[in-house]
Write a protein that holds these residues in place. Sequence first.
Motif, PDB file in Angstrom:
ATOM      1  N   PHE A  11       1.222  -6.345   1.808  1.00  0.00           N
ATOM      2  CA  PHE A  11       0.333  -5.298   1.305  1.00  0.00           C
ATOM      3  C   PHE A  11      -1.106  -5.784   1.367  1.00  0.00           C
ATOM      4  CE2 PHE A  11       4.340  -4.710  -1.071  1.00  0.00           C
ATOM      5  CZ  PHE A  11       4.645  -3.419  -0.682  1.00  0.00           C
ATOM      6  N   GLU A  12      -1.956  -5.062   2.047  1.00  0.00           N
ATOM      7  CA  GLU A  12      -3.381  -5.387   2.144  1.00  0.00           C
ATOM      8  C   GLU A  12      -4.124  -4.710   1.001  1.00  0.00           C
ATOM      9  OE1 GLU A  12      -4.768  -7.421   4.252  1.00  0.00           O
ATOM     10  OE2 GLU A  12      -3.108  -7.711   5.631  1.00  0.00           O
ATOM     11  N   GLU A  14      -6.935  -3.340   1.009  1.00  0.00           N
ATOM     12  CA  GLU A  14      -7.599  -2.119   1.465  1.00  0.00           C
ATOM     13  C   GLU A  14      -6.718  -0.884   1.269  1.00  0.00           C
ATOM     14  OE1 GLU A  14      -7.351  -4.931   3.537  1.00  0.00           O
ATOM     15  OE2 GLU A  14      -9.303  -5.596   2.840  1.00  0.00           O
ATOM     16  N   GLU A  15      -5.402  -1.063   1.280  1.00  0.00           N
ATOM     17  CA  GLU A  15      -4.492   0.068   1.109  1.00  0.00           C
ATOM     18  C   GLU A  15      -4.590   0.672  -0.283  1.00  0.00           C
ATOM     19  OE1 GLU A  15      -0.493  -0.872   2.607  1.00  0.00           O
ATOM     20  OE2 GLU A  15      -1.457  -2.591   3.540  1.00  0.00           O
ATOM     21  N   GLY A  31      -3.068  -5.835  -3.512  1.00  0.00           N
ATOM     22  CA  GLY A  31      -1.977  -6.087  -2.573  1.00  0.00           C
ATOM     23  C   GLY A  31      -0.958  -7.056  -3.149  1.00  0.00           C
ATOM     24  N   ARG A  93       2.614   4.813  -1.091  1.00  0.00           N
ATOM     25  CA  ARG A  93       1.968   3.843  -0.195  1.00  0.00           C
ATOM     26  C   ARG A  93       2.784   2.563  -0.088  1.00  0.00           C
ATOM     27  NH1 ARG A  93      -4.354   4.075  -1.974  1.00  0.00           N
ATOM     28  NH2 ARG A  93      -4.429   6.327  -2.074  1.00  0.00           N
ATOM     29  N   GLN A  96       5.625   3.189   2.295  1.00  0.00           N
ATOM     30  CA  GLN A  96       5.203   3.365   3.682  1.00  0.00           C
ATOM     31  C   GLN A  96       4.950   2.033   4.374  1.00  0.00           C
ATOM     32  OE1 GLN A  96       1.794   5.877   3.247  1.00  0.00           O
ATOM     33  NE2 GLN A  96       3.021   7.724   2.925  1.00  0.00           N
ATOM     34  N   VAL A  97       4.543   1.039   3.617  1.00  0.00           N
ATOM     35  CA  VAL A  97       4.220  -0.260   4.175  1.00  0.00           C
ATOM     36  C   VAL A  97       5.485  -1.094   4.376  1.00  0.00           C
ATOM     37  CG1 VAL A  97       3.014  -2.420   3.714  1.00  0.00           C
ATOM     38  CG2 VAL A  97       1.921  -0.246   3.192  1.00  0.00           C
TER      39      VAL A  97
END
Length: 101
Positions: A11-12, A14-15, A31, A93, A96-97
């Motif tokens: 997980f970044e 930015e997400e 993240g 989210r 989705q990752v």
Amino acid sequence: MLVRDRLDVLFEDEEFADLYPSDGRPGFSPGQLALVSVLQFAEDLSDRAAAQAVRTRIDWKYALGLELEDRGFDYSLLCDFRARLVEGDAADRMLQVMPSG
């Protein structure tokens, strides 16, 4: 911890950047909080136990890319992170990752 070995960072930050104010003080990585949430669910841990695992378990530190001396975070950050996901309608989210299969 195959997740870190195979995927590096799952997980970044930015997400999840839109869930946090841009002028706030830096905190624990969103993240990393997402990954802690996944590990917490996988091991059926309370928020306190998950925060303790971040402070004391080498496997969790490795998965999160933390130094051995890292002091972790207060368990209340997990509740705050989940609330931000719900308020921002962003819970999907994390799914989705995640790799499928």
